[in-house]
Scaffold this motif. Structure first.
Motif, short mmCIF file in Angstrom:
data_model
loop_
_atom_site.label_atom_id
_atom_site.label_comp_id
_atom_site.label_asym_id
_atom_site.label_seq_id
_atom_site.Cartn_x
_atom_site.Cartn_y
_atom_site.Cartn_z
N ALA A 37 -4.14 0.73 -7.07
CA ALA A 37 -5.18 0.10 -6.25
C ALA A 37 -4.54 -0.89 -5.28
O ALA A 37 -4.92 -0.95 -4.09
CB ALA A 37 -6.21 -0.59 -7.13
N GLN A 38 -3.57 -1.65 -5.75
CA GLN A 38 -2.88 -2.60 -4.88
C GLN A 38 -2.09 -1.88 -3.78
O GLN A 38 -2.09 -2.29 -2.62
CB GLN A 38 -1.94 -3.48 -5.70
N LEU A 39 -1.43 -0.80 -4.16
CA LEU A 39 -0.64 -0.05 -3.19
C LEU A 39 -1.54 0.59 -2.13
O LEU A 39 -1.21 0.59 -0.94
CB LEU A 39 0.19 1.02 -3.89
N ASP A 40 -2.68 1.09 -2.56
CA ASP A 40 -3.59 1.71 -1.61
C ASP A 40 -4.19 0.68 -0.64
O ASP A 40 -4.43 0.98 0.53
CB ASP A 40 -4.71 2.45 -2.35
N GLU A 41 -4.39 -0.51 -1.14
CA GLU A 41 -4.87 -1.59 -0.26
C GLU A 41 -3.82 -1.93 0.79
O GLU A 41 -4.15 -2.13 1.97
CB GLU A 41 -5.20 -2.82 -1.10
N LEU A 42 -2.56 -1.98 0.38
CA LEU A 42 -1.48 -2.24 1.33
C LEU A 42 -1.38 -1.11 2.36
O LEU A 42 -1.14 -1.36 3.54
CB LEU A 42 -0.15 -2.40 0.59
N LYS A 43 -1.56 0.11 1.90
CA LYS A 43 -1.51 1.26 2.80
C LYS A 43 -2.55 1.11 3.91
O LYS A 43 -2.25 1.31 5.09
CB LYS A 43 -1.77 2.55 2.02
N GLU A 44 -3.76 0.74 3.56
CA GLU A 44 -4.82 0.59 4.56
C GLU A 44 -4.51 -0.55 5.52
O GLU A 44 -4.83 -0.48 6.71
CB GLU A 44 -6.17 0.36 3.87
N GLU A 97 9.53 6.14 8.12
CA GLU A 97 10.03 5.92 6.76
C GLU A 97 9.80 4.51 6.27
O GLU A 97 9.60 4.28 5.07
CB GLU A 97 11.53 6.23 6.70
N HIS A 98 9.85 3.56 7.19
CA HIS A 98 9.69 2.16 6.80
C HIS A 98 8.30 1.89 6.23
O HIS A 98 8.14 1.04 5.35
CB HIS A 98 9.97 1.25 7.99
N GLU A 99 7.29 2.63 6.73
CA GLU A 99 5.93 2.42 6.22
C GLU A 99 5.81 2.87 4.76
O GLU A 99 5.28 2.15 3.91
CB GLU A 99 4.93 3.17 7.08
N GLY A 100 6.30 4.07 4.46
CA GLY A 100 6.25 4.55 3.08
C GLY A 100 7.13 3.72 2.17
O GLY A 100 6.78 3.45 1.01
N SER A 101 8.27 3.28 2.69
CA SER A 101 9.19 2.48 1.89
C SER A 101 8.60 1.11 1.55
O SER A 101 8.92 0.52 0.51
CB SER A 101 10.52 2.33 2.62
N PHE A 102 7.76 0.60 2.43
CA PHE A 102 7.07 -0.67 2.15
C PHE A 102 6.25 -0.54 0.87
O PHE A 102 6.26 -1.44 0.01
CB PHE A 102 6.16 -1.04 3.33
#
Length: 358
Positions: free
Chosen positions: A335-342, A156-161
């Motif tokens: 785009a910023q969120l997807d970069e953080l996801k990677e 959950e912490h990953e998605g919450s980030f």
């Protein structure tokens, strides 16, 4: 009412002398499937029997429990000729969780699922009594490994980030809020990730945090959720993330009333709570539906595996929601969120699991 049960594909719940009796009937012929593998005398294939017990709030919470139901429904639709399923809800305080699990096990169900970490003790006790029955628990694991229990957990912490970063990118006041349900290490993981994501974007951001209580009822108290959200808004919060189950309905109500933004949880709540879609920036999607479907499929395909099954960003078990209803609110930052996801998937960003580490 002590407990409420719903049959899916042929279930029936009866209340007799204060105890819950669950029965599932076969299609067309009206008789239950023969558990000895004889197909009820008519050559019919024995079905895998699945019992699912929701946590407090039950169906209709527009969040965690509804996601579990979605996984159950998908399994029924895909394996309709092989699965017979029934769901049940505990009483208001959840005290009869163990009774419901035991009823399913006693009636010879092949797989019994408890939705939520509050089932930990109950699953542990009942699984030991019925070693021939397979069990699954969402969001937890017995302290001692059991050969018949699958633990369906999430990062959950990953998605919450990611939604914390979204809140920081969207706030106009520099103050955002978090409303949790029951204060436990599990819900604190949501808060930790949210804080970390927000502070990754803006180290000086102010993150307000409140919890609705210390018992299971904290997940089903919209009035408290509204009260906490309004208090945060009065302190300057203009984006509020809830991880509070049905209590989150009150958060949405407050945010809409005050013209602020909310972030949902578990399900894509711009879809499950459409009355508030115009103020839901995004939701931290937790794919309980995928986990429930996966464990049912494993029993149908005879490859059930006990132990830990963890779903994170890499496994597409958590993430943030984008759809036509909220796209205009969030498309400028995806785009910023997807970069953080990677970066999280690659390990470049390590997301803390406790608020004190942020």
């Amino acid at each position: 009412m002590r407990g409420r049960a719903r049959g899916r594909t042929l279930g029936l719940a009866l209340m007799v002398a204060g105890s819950l009796i669950l029965s599932a009937c076969g299609g067309g012929g009206g008789g239950s499937q023969d558990q000895g593998g004889n197909g009820g005398g008519g050559g019919q294939e024995t079905k895998v029997r699945v019992g699912l017990v929701y946590d407090v709030g039950g169906r209709g919470d527009q969040s965690f429990n509804d996601m579990a139901y979605a996984g159950l429904e998908k399994a029924i639709q895909e394996f309709g000729d092989k699965v017979e399923a029934q769901d049940a809800e505990p009483d208001a305080g959840g005290q009869n969780r163990e009774d419901l699990l035991r009823t399913f096990a006693d009636q010879g169900y092949d797989l019994v699922i408890g939705v939520g970490f509050l089932f930990t003790d109950a699953i542990t006790a009942v699984a030991k009594e019925y070693p021939e029955v397979k069990f699954a628990i969402v969001d937890s694991c017995p302290e001692e490994p059991l050969d018949n229990v699958a633990c369906l957990t999430f990062k959950e912490h990953e998605g919450s980030f990611l939604v914390g970063a979204a809140a920081a990118l969207k706030t106009q006041t520099g103050t955002i809020g978090f409303v949790g349900g029951m204060k436990t290490p599990l819900i604190e993981r949501f808060e930790a990730g949210y804080r970390a994501g927000a502070k990754y974007i803006n180290p000086d951001i102010k993150v307000l945090s409140d919890y609705a209580g210390t018992t299971g009822e904290a997940f089903n108290n919209p009035t408290k959720g509204r009260e906490l959200a309004l208090a945060q808004i009065q302190q300057g919060a203009d984006v509020i993330y809830h991880a509070a189950g049905g209590t989150g309905k009150g958060v949405f109500e407050a945010v809409k009333q005050q013209g602020k933004l909310a972030i949902g949880v578990d399900a894509d709540q711009s879809l499950t709570a459409p009355d508030y879609a115009d103020v839901i920036l995004t939701s931290m999607v937790k794919r309980v539906d995928v986990a429930v479907y996966d464990v049912i499929r494993s029993v149908v395909e005879d490859n059930f595996k006990a132990g830990l099954h963890a779903y994170g960003l890499k496994e597409d078990g958590v993430g943030y929601a984008v759809n036509d209803k909220n796209r205009s609110l969030i498309e400028d930052i995806t785009a910023q969120l997807d970069e953080l996801k990677e970066k999280i998937i690659s390990g470049e960003i390590q997301v803390p699991e406790t608020p004190g580490d942020v």
